[in-house]
Design a protein around this motif. Structure first.
Motif, PDB file in Angstrom:
ATOM      1  N   VAL A 172      -8.112   1.889  -4.401  1.00  0.00           N
ATOM      2  CA  VAL A 172      -7.241   2.297  -5.501  1.00  0.00           C
ATOM      3  C   VAL A 172      -7.603   3.719  -5.913  1.00  0.00           C
ATOM      4  O   VAL A 172      -8.773   4.031  -6.123  1.00  0.00           O
ATOM      5  N   LEU A 173      -6.593   4.575  -6.027  1.00  0.00           N
ATOM      6  CA  LEU A 173      -6.770   5.901  -6.604  1.00  0.00           C
ATOM      7  C   LEU A 173      -5.664   6.085  -7.634  1.00  0.00           C
ATOM      8  O   LEU A 173      -4.485   6.141  -7.284  1.00  0.00           O
ATOM      9  N   ASN A 174      -6.036   6.099  -8.905  1.00  0.00           N
ATOM     10  CA  ASN A 174      -5.090   6.360  -9.986  1.00  0.00           C
ATOM     11  C   ASN A 174      -5.207   7.824 -10.379  1.00  0.00           C
ATOM     12  O   ASN A 174      -6.315   8.307 -10.616  1.00  0.00           O
ATOM     13  N   ARG A 175      -4.051   8.484 -10.412  1.00  0.00           N
ATOM     14  CA  ARG A 175      -4.013   9.901 -10.805  1.00  0.00           C
ATOM     15  C   ARG A 175      -3.079  10.054 -11.993  1.00  0.00           C
ATOM     16  O   ARG A 175      -2.052   9.396 -12.069  1.00  0.00           O
ATOM     17  N   CYS A 176      -3.462  10.953 -12.868  1.00  0.00           N
ATOM     18  CA  CYS A 176      -2.688  11.184 -14.087  1.00  0.00           C
ATOM     19  C   CYS A 176      -2.634  12.686 -14.341  1.00  0.00           C
ATOM     20  O   CYS A 176      -3.666  13.354 -14.317  1.00  0.00           O
ATOM     21  N   MET A 177      -1.430  13.195 -14.562  1.00  0.00           N
ATOM     22  CA  MET A 177      -1.284  14.597 -14.948  1.00  0.00           C
ATOM     23  C   MET A 177      -1.038  14.668 -16.458  1.00  0.00           C
ATOM     24  O   MET A 177      -0.171  13.972 -16.984  1.00  0.00           O
ATOM     25  N   THR A 178      -1.804  15.499 -17.123  1.00  0.00           N
ATOM     26  CA  THR A 178      -1.625  15.693 -18.557  1.00  0.00           C
ATOM     27  C   THR A 178      -0.491  16.694 -18.800  1.00  0.00           C
ATOM     28  O   THR A 178      -0.026  17.351 -17.860  1.00  0.00           O
ATOM     29  N   LEU A 179      -0.055  16.810 -20.039  1.00  0.00           N
ATOM     30  CA  LEU A 179       0.975  17.796 -20.372  1.00  0.00           C
ATOM     31  C   LEU A 179       0.508  19.216 -20.095  1.00  0.00           C
ATOM     32  O   LEU A 179       1.313  20.111 -19.885  1.00  0.00           O
TER      33      LEU A 179
ATOM     34  N   GLN B 244       0.832  -1.202   0.000  1.00  0.00           N
ATOM     35  CA  GLN B 244       0.000   0.000   0.000  1.00  0.00           C
ATOM     36  C   GLN B 244       0.871   1.257   0.000  1.00  0.00           C
ATOM     37  O   GLN B 244       2.056   1.213   0.303  1.00  0.00           O
ATOM     38  N   GLY B 245       0.266   2.368  -0.342  1.00  0.00           N
ATOM     39  CA  GLY B 245       0.975   3.639  -0.401  1.00  0.00           C
ATOM     40  C   GLY B 245       1.030   4.155  -1.830  1.00  0.00           C
ATOM     41  O   GLY B 245       0.278   3.723  -2.704  1.00  0.00           O
ATOM     42  N   LYS B 246       1.931   5.079  -2.053  1.00  0.00           N
ATOM     43  CA  LYS B 246       2.044   5.766  -3.342  1.00  0.00           C
ATOM     44  C   LYS B 246       3.104   5.113  -4.220  1.00  0.00           C
ATOM     45  O   LYS B 246       4.213   4.823  -3.765  1.00  0.00           O
TER      46      LYS B 246
ATOM     47  N   ASP C 160     -11.236  -5.325   5.231  1.00  0.00           N
ATOM     48  CA  ASP C 160     -11.756  -6.571   4.652  1.00  0.00           C
ATOM     49  C   ASP C 160     -10.741  -7.279   3.743  1.00  0.00           C
ATOM     50  O   ASP C 160     -11.054  -8.298   3.129  1.00  0.00           O
ATOM     51  N   GLY C 161      -9.512  -6.725   3.638  1.00  0.00           N
ATOM     52  CA  GLY C 161      -8.470  -7.357   2.827  1.00  0.00           C
ATOM     53  C   GLY C 161      -8.409  -6.867   1.390  1.00  0.00           C
ATOM     54  O   GLY C 161      -7.532  -7.280   0.632  1.00  0.00           O
ATOM     55  N   THR C 162      -9.331  -6.003   0.992  1.00  0.00           N
ATOM     56  CA  THR C 162      -9.271  -5.404  -0.339  1.00  0.00           C
ATOM     57  C   THR C 162      -8.412  -4.143  -0.272  1.00  0.00           C
ATOM     58  O   THR C 162      -8.069  -3.664   0.806  1.00  0.00           O
ATOM     59  N   MET C 163      -8.066  -3.622  -1.428  1.00  0.00           N
ATOM     60  CA  MET C 163      -7.265  -2.395  -1.504  1.00  0.00           C
ATOM     61  C   MET C 163      -8.091  -1.309  -2.163  1.00  0.00           C
ATOM     62  O   MET C 163      -8.679  -1.525  -3.230  1.00  0.00           O
TER      63      MET C 163
ATOM     64  N   HIS D 172      -2.244   5.157  -5.871  1.00  0.00           N
ATOM     65  CA  HIS D 172      -2.282   5.169  -4.406  1.00  0.00           C
ATOM     66  C   HIS D 172      -3.136   3.985  -3.967  1.00  0.00           C
ATOM     67  O   HIS D 172      -4.294   3.875  -4.372  1.00  0.00           O
ATOM     68  N   TYR D 173      -2.547   3.123  -3.143  1.00  0.00           N
ATOM     69  CA  TYR D 173      -3.243   1.936  -2.655  1.00  0.00           C
ATOM     70  C   TYR D 173      -3.387   2.024  -1.142  1.00  0.00           C
ATOM     71  O   TYR D 173      -2.458   2.391  -0.442  1.00  0.00           O
ATOM     72  N   ASN D 174      -4.574   1.653  -0.667  1.00  0.00           N
ATOM     73  CA  ASN D 174      -4.866   1.721   0.757  1.00  0.00           C
ATOM     74  C   ASN D 174      -5.544   0.414   1.172  1.00  0.00           C
ATOM     75  O   ASN D 174      -6.641   0.102   0.695  1.00  0.00           O
ATOM     76  N   LEU D 175      -4.872  -0.361   2.046  1.00  0.00           N
ATOM     77  CA  LEU D 175      -5.415  -1.632   2.503  1.00  0.00           C
ATOM     78  C   LEU D 175      -6.619  -1.391   3.411  1.00  0.00           C
ATOM     79  O   LEU D 175      -6.554  -0.624   4.359  1.00  0.00           O
ATOM     80  N   LYS D 176      -7.711  -2.074   3.097  1.00  0.00           N
ATOM     81  CA  LYS D 176      -8.944  -1.955   3.877  1.00  0.00           C
ATOM     82  C   LYS D 176      -9.057  -3.123   4.859  1.00  0.00           C
ATOM     83  O   LYS D 176      -8.445  -4.174   4.644  1.00  0.00           O
TER      84      LYS D 176
END
Length: 191
Positions: free
Chosen positions: A75-82, A41-43, A70-73, A64-68
């Protein structure tokens, strides 16, 4: 509107990725034995990826992953454009097989997953994880998708070459990788 396009494309990618390797075909890549999700987990910075429609405008991406409990993670995906705009997609990763953490299903929270709950899943296979959990290779069974991840946005050349060699050994075409745009190049593009 861009966020809607990102989510639609993401759904299409997950549908295609989830359907892959449903019949006979090449031997799928080998995953690691076990992933300690607490340490995972983490960045993570995406150093490189194989082309993927929903990431077509991404210059710099991170997960970014964060352990919950219940054993699931989470998920936050971030994307910076040009252009310097952030695009985000959130979801959940869960083990494909109970008790095994090397192969996960990823589902994203969007209107499509609300219409077809549990119907849209993407393969997230951990192919390599460094002993110190600082670098990782993640792909899918048909080798259409690959991500080279690191806890830092830049790694030494020798380490980078080692990760590329591991990906090639697993049958991935590393000549098609799209590399993270450097911070210096991001600044230059904005001028």
């Amino acid at each position: 509107m861009k966020r809607l396009h990102l989510l639609l494309a993401l759904c299409a990618g997950l549908i295609l990725g989830g359907c892959a390797n449903s019949g006979t075909g090449p031997v799928p890549p080998k995953t690691v034995e076990k992933v300690d999700l607490k340490r995972y987990q983490g960045k993570w910075f995406e150093l490189a990826r194989l082309p993927m429609y929903f990431q077509r405008d991404c210059a710099q991406s991170e997960a970014h992953y964060n352990l919950k409990p219940d054993g699931t993670m989470g998920v936050l995906n971030r994307c910076m454009t040009l252009e310097g705009e952030w695009q985000e997609a959130s979801g959940t990763a869960s083990p494909q097989e109970p008790g095994k953490t090397d192969k996960l299903w990823v589902t994203f929270d969007n209107w499509f997953s609300k219409v077809l709950p549990g119907g849209i899943k993407g393969d997230y296979w951990v192919l390599y994880i460094g002993d110190d959990y600082q670098t990782a290779l993640v792909g899918n069974p048909d080798r259409k998708y690959l991500w080279i991840l690191s806890r830092k946005p830049v790694i030494p050349a020798l380490e980078r070459e080692s990760l590329l060699a591991k990906a090639r050994q697993q049958g991935y075409d590393t000549t098609r990788l799209i590399w993270r745009v450097s911070d210096r190049d991001m600044v230059a593009h904005k001028r």
